[in-house]
Design an enzyme around this catalytic site. Structure first.
Site, mmCIF file in Angstrom:
data_model
loop_
_atom_site.group_PDB
_atom_site.id
_atom_site.type_symbol
_atom_site.label_atom_id
_atom_site.label_comp_id
_atom_site.label_asym_id
_atom_site.label_seq_id
_atom_site.Cartn_x
_atom_site.Cartn_y
_atom_site.Cartn_z
ATOM 1 N N TYR A 93 30.930 49.084 41.459
ATOM 2 C CA TYR A 93 30.376 47.863 42.205
ATOM 3 C C TYR A 93 28.843 47.763 41.835
ATOM 4 O O TYR A 93 28.500 48.729 41.177
ATOM 5 C CB TYR A 93 30.726 48.285 43.707
ATOM 6 C CG TYR A 93 30.549 46.804 44.406
ATOM 7 C CD1 TYR A 93 31.221 45.540 44.221
ATOM 8 C CD2 TYR A 93 29.360 46.639 45.529
ATOM 9 C CE1 TYR A 93 31.069 44.501 44.885
ATOM 10 C CE2 TYR A 93 29.341 45.341 46.215
ATOM 11 C CZ TYR A 93 30.016 44.509 45.773
ATOM 12 O OH TYR A 93 29.963 43.241 46.314
ATOM 13 N N VAL A 195 38.353 34.679 51.103
ATOM 14 C CA VAL A 195 37.435 33.570 50.941
ATOM 15 C C VAL A 195 38.093 32.239 51.024
ATOM 16 O O VAL A 195 37.829 31.361 51.555
ATOM 17 C CB VAL A 195 36.527 33.751 49.802
ATOM 18 C CG1 VAL A 195 35.853 32.529 49.728
ATOM 19 C CG2 VAL A 195 35.652 35.019 49.801
ATOM 20 N N ARG A 215 48.423 30.762 42.204
ATOM 21 C CA ARG A 215 49.481 31.145 40.910
ATOM 22 C C ARG A 215 50.986 30.673 41.651
ATOM 23 O O ARG A 215 51.176 30.848 42.853
ATOM 24 C CB ARG A 215 49.153 32.465 40.617
ATOM 25 C CG ARG A 215 48.137 32.669 39.785
ATOM 26 C CD ARG A 215 47.859 34.227 39.880
ATOM 27 N NE ARG A 215 48.041 34.732 41.232
ATOM 28 C CZ ARG A 215 48.629 35.711 41.783
ATOM 29 N NH1 ARG A 215 49.546 36.519 40.732
ATOM 30 N NH2 ARG A 215 48.667 36.247 42.899
ATOM 31 N N ARG A 217 54.769 31.361 42.383
ATOM 32 C CA ARG A 217 55.284 32.421 43.065
ATOM 33 C C ARG A 217 56.589 31.844 43.493
ATOM 34 O O ARG A 217 56.742 30.850 43.910
ATOM 35 C CB ARG A 217 54.458 33.336 44.074
ATOM 36 C CG ARG A 217 53.998 32.226 45.098
ATOM 37 C CD ARG A 217 53.110 32.987 45.846
ATOM 38 N NE ARG A 217 51.817 32.694 45.145
ATOM 39 C CZ ARG A 217 50.408 33.455 45.598
ATOM 40 N NH1 ARG A 217 50.848 34.434 46.316
ATOM 41 N NH2 ARG A 217 49.470 33.257 44.978
ATOM 42 N N GLY A 285 33.936 35.557 42.575
ATOM 43 C CA GLY A 285 34.985 36.736 42.204
ATOM 44 C C GLY A 285 35.639 36.539 40.813
ATOM 45 O O GLY A 285 35.594 35.537 40.300
ATOM 46 N N MET A 287 38.832 37.876 39.886
ATOM 47 C CA MET A 287 40.220 38.761 39.666
ATOM 48 C C MET A 287 40.965 38.836 38.428
ATOM 49 O O MET A 287 41.609 40.023 38.210
ATOM 50 C CB MET A 287 41.090 38.158 40.861
ATOM 51 C CG MET A 287 40.546 38.443 42.282
ATOM 52 S SD MET A 287 41.891 37.983 43.527
ATOM 53 C CE MET A 287 41.940 36.220 43.382
ATOM 54 N N PHE A 309 27.678 33.286 43.582
ATOM 55 C CA PHE A 309 27.269 33.723 44.770
ATOM 56 C C PHE A 309 27.736 35.114 45.196
ATOM 57 O O PHE A 309 29.027 35.239 45.144
ATOM 58 C CB PHE A 309 27.893 32.511 45.854
ATOM 59 C CG PHE A 309 27.407 32.884 47.148
ATOM 60 C CD1 PHE A 309 26.085 32.577 47.774
ATOM 61 C CD2 PHE A 309 28.154 33.413 48.216
ATOM 62 C CE1 PHE A 309 25.672 33.012 48.825
ATOM 63 C CE2 PHE A 309 27.810 33.819 49.371
ATOM 64 C CZ PHE A 309 26.388 33.568 49.811
ATOM 65 N N VAL A 311 27.546 37.305 48.886
ATOM 66 C CA VAL A 311 26.904 37.332 50.101
ATOM 67 C C VAL A 311 25.996 38.368 50.417
ATOM 68 O O VAL A 311 25.122 38.221 51.216
ATOM 69 C CB VAL A 311 28.223 37.065 51.217
ATOM 70 C CG1 VAL A 311 28.900 38.431 51.339
ATOM 71 C CG2 VAL A 311 27.712 36.513 52.456
ATOM 72 N N LYS A 369 45.117 41.049 54.198
ATOM 73 C CA LYS A 369 44.093 42.135 54.257
ATOM 74 C C LYS A 369 44.477 43.426 55.295
ATOM 75 O O LYS A 369 44.989 43.071 55.917
ATOM 76 C CB LYS A 369 42.797 41.410 54.977
ATOM 77 C CG LYS A 369 41.460 42.117 54.811
ATOM 78 C CD LYS A 369 40.578 41.201 55.532
ATOM 79 C CE LYS A 369 39.797 40.265 54.564
ATOM 80 N NZ LYS A 369 38.951 40.751 53.424
#
Lengths: 374, 374
Positions: A93, A195, A215, A217, A285, A287, A309, A311, A369
């Site tokens: 990170y 998000v 995506r 699925r 992000g 991914m 961005f 945060v 999550k």
């Protein structure tokens, strides 16, 4: 008598001390601060070296305290396992703590003791970290008063525990890049991410339409229905971005002023194609682990603006008074209370079963999550 | 006597009429406007269909006039052949004129007649187009007063003829994206292009350092010296961008706030790597015909801003009063007069030998601009 009163107050504190106030409260604070001069022990998920989380993270007993004049003792209630927590442990990170470190950057706790110089918090307040790096995967911690911000302590636990990163990211991206008005459109990929779900809900609360890309699925229809239930205007598959049907879609809503990209690669380029002239794409992000590729013509002739961005950086750029942060948290809490903003789908995992949560969080594109409950 | 005076004035007009003023001037204007009621003929480079310039462009006689009340007759003096002119003829540019069309979007002319309602221009003024699309590859043209902007008529001809596109692009990119102060650094590729040379000179006039990237070539040293002579702080080869020497370079000047990209592809990605946190990359061209590729981490963690700039769009976005355009032209003319801004290396080509200029302009990475002299 004084001692008895004190011990009664302390007992109250551990249950729901919000109604302690006035002179009584002031005495209590002194007593609490005094009582904190003893060091104590809590449990924490620590790592001594970077590596795969399930291998390097260990549950250990750590000492904390005493509580200093401008500090608070916080009993951590719940703390999620975010992708950035995993990357931090892996050592990949953008910011890394000194080792040994306690994992976790987000979560909610209840103040159980305050130092004698603390003015903005009282026992019973719920707090979340103002910045990354505090180490939230533990049962209790002593934080500086300035390192946390208070929340109403009657929010749903999971909404509070997951408020500080994803909803704040969504809120700022909707606020800081384009002047969005009711009726405007935002397009986003990774619409099912934490998000993404916050974007859908905050946008819907403001009358902003969202085109949500996920995506394909097997359970596409169920997921699409779930996102529509929380306010998504449209839910489409990645492949649809390249199809002429998109033109039909833009007969019913204006082209997006803003594109939010949590994926990168082709998906980002496709989002960009549908932006209106002069619109912005904000990347938060990656991914897909692929860079963002932009046709030169989109930059020159369509004047698209490509931004990023983070945060954590936003929080660090805030002025010391933290007014913008406070105002954002108040807005978000208000949306939660109005039931316009809910936590994303969460798996609650008991703190001591943290290995389960770490392993689950390592799966790419997880749809829930994982939240540690202390 | 009146007629004789009139004819004297008209003769003066064609030589250097700048000193005609007052009542005399007013009479003259009426007479000039009257004289313009006859249609006349000029030569123009026109095309009836899109295709390769040397094949579809033809030199033809075209009628113009009469000069309307709010119009001016302009004798074109010089007009460059820019890459965008070629793309427009090929039909690949972002804006295309109705056909048949006259080629050329830039150039300088001298006002030789003004309509009776014209207030901002007088015979003898030099003018350049305010916008693309006027068709400057011709010996004379009638333009609306509002379609042109005046220049001092004692500028070097080539500087005036090439002022409206490249120096304006350079000027705006240095002004509109980052707040640059003396001592700041700008990095750019295509540093030897028309825009690149203007960037070097305008930046140098403001005390801004430039790191100028050019492709390696046998005459690298001569070109580097030439760019340094016009104000380049550093001139480096593309390969150097990837080498550790860059760290040495940034010991002597701050990392760039602004990167200007006229190439695209790898070159753009390399520029971006050297930007300071929060800096901007502005793309104005794509000579490599490859997209701009940006690592997700540069967007999120370095907060780089990726933008594009198109001077034609900027001009079209101006308010009707054109004050920002006027102010920019005044600034640029002032730099030219102070010998701080010169035209790039130009090949002057006689108007009737236009095929030479078109063929030369088709070469990729030409190092001289071809300018038609009428």
């Amino acid at each position: 008598m004084w001692l008895r009163l004190q011990s009664v107050c302390l007992r109250k504190l551990t249950v729901r001390p919000g109604y302690v106030s006035g002179v009584f409260d002031a005495r209590l604070r002194r007593s609490v601060s005094h009582s904190a001069s003893r060091a104590a022990t809590c449990k924490a998920l620590q790592y001594n070296k970077h590596g795969e989380p399930a291998q390097v993270i260990h549950l250990v007993d750590v000492d904390y305290g005493p509580v200093g004049a401008k500090e608070v003792l916080v009993k951590i209630l719940a703390a999620p396992v975010n992708p950035s927590d995993v990357n931090m442990i892996q050592g990949t990170y953008a910011i890394l703590p000194d080792l040994p470190a306690t994992g976790g950057n987000e979560g909610v706790g209840e103040v159980s003791e305050v130092g004698c110089g603390v003015t903005s918090l009282k026992p019973g307040d719920w707090v979340i970290p103002k910045d990354a790096g505090l180490g939230t995967w533990r049962t209790a911690a002593v934080f500086s008063e300035d390192d946390v911000v208070s929340l109403p302590n009657d929010l749903p636990l999971l909404a509070a525990a997951t408020l500080g990163v994803n909803p704040c990211t969504a809120y700022r991206m909707l606020a800081d890049f384009e002047d969005l008005k009711p009726g405007d459109t935002v397009i986003q990929n990774a619409a099912n991410s934490g998000v993404g779900q916050a974007v859908i809900q905050i946008a819907a609360a403001r009358g902003i339409s969202t085109i949500n890309v996920i995506r394909d699925r097997p359970e596409f229809t169920q997921l699409s229905d779930r996102l529509k239930a929380i306010g998504a205007t449209r839910v489409i598959k990645e492949e649809a971005l390249r199809k002429p049907d998109m033109k039909e879609l833009f007969k019913t809503c204006p082209r997006p002023k803003l594109a939010l990209n949590g994926v990168g690669g082709k998906s980002a380029t496709e989002l960009l194609r549908h932006l209106q002239v002069g619109g912005s794409m904000v990347t938060y992000g990656g991914m897909a682990k692929q860079p963002v590729t932009i046709p030169v013509s989109a930059l020159i002739f369509k004047d698209v603006k490509v931004r990023g961005f983070w945060v954590t950086q936003w929080k660090r750029n805030q002025s010391h008074d933290g007014r913008a942060f406070r105002s954002m948290i108040d807005d978000l809490c208000s949306l939660i209370k109005q039931k316009k903003l809910a936590a994303p789908a969460c798996n609650e995992v008991h703190f001591e079963e943290y290995i389960k949560a770490l392993n689950a969080a390592m799966q790419p594109f997880t749809s829930s999550k994982n939240v540690l409950i202390m």
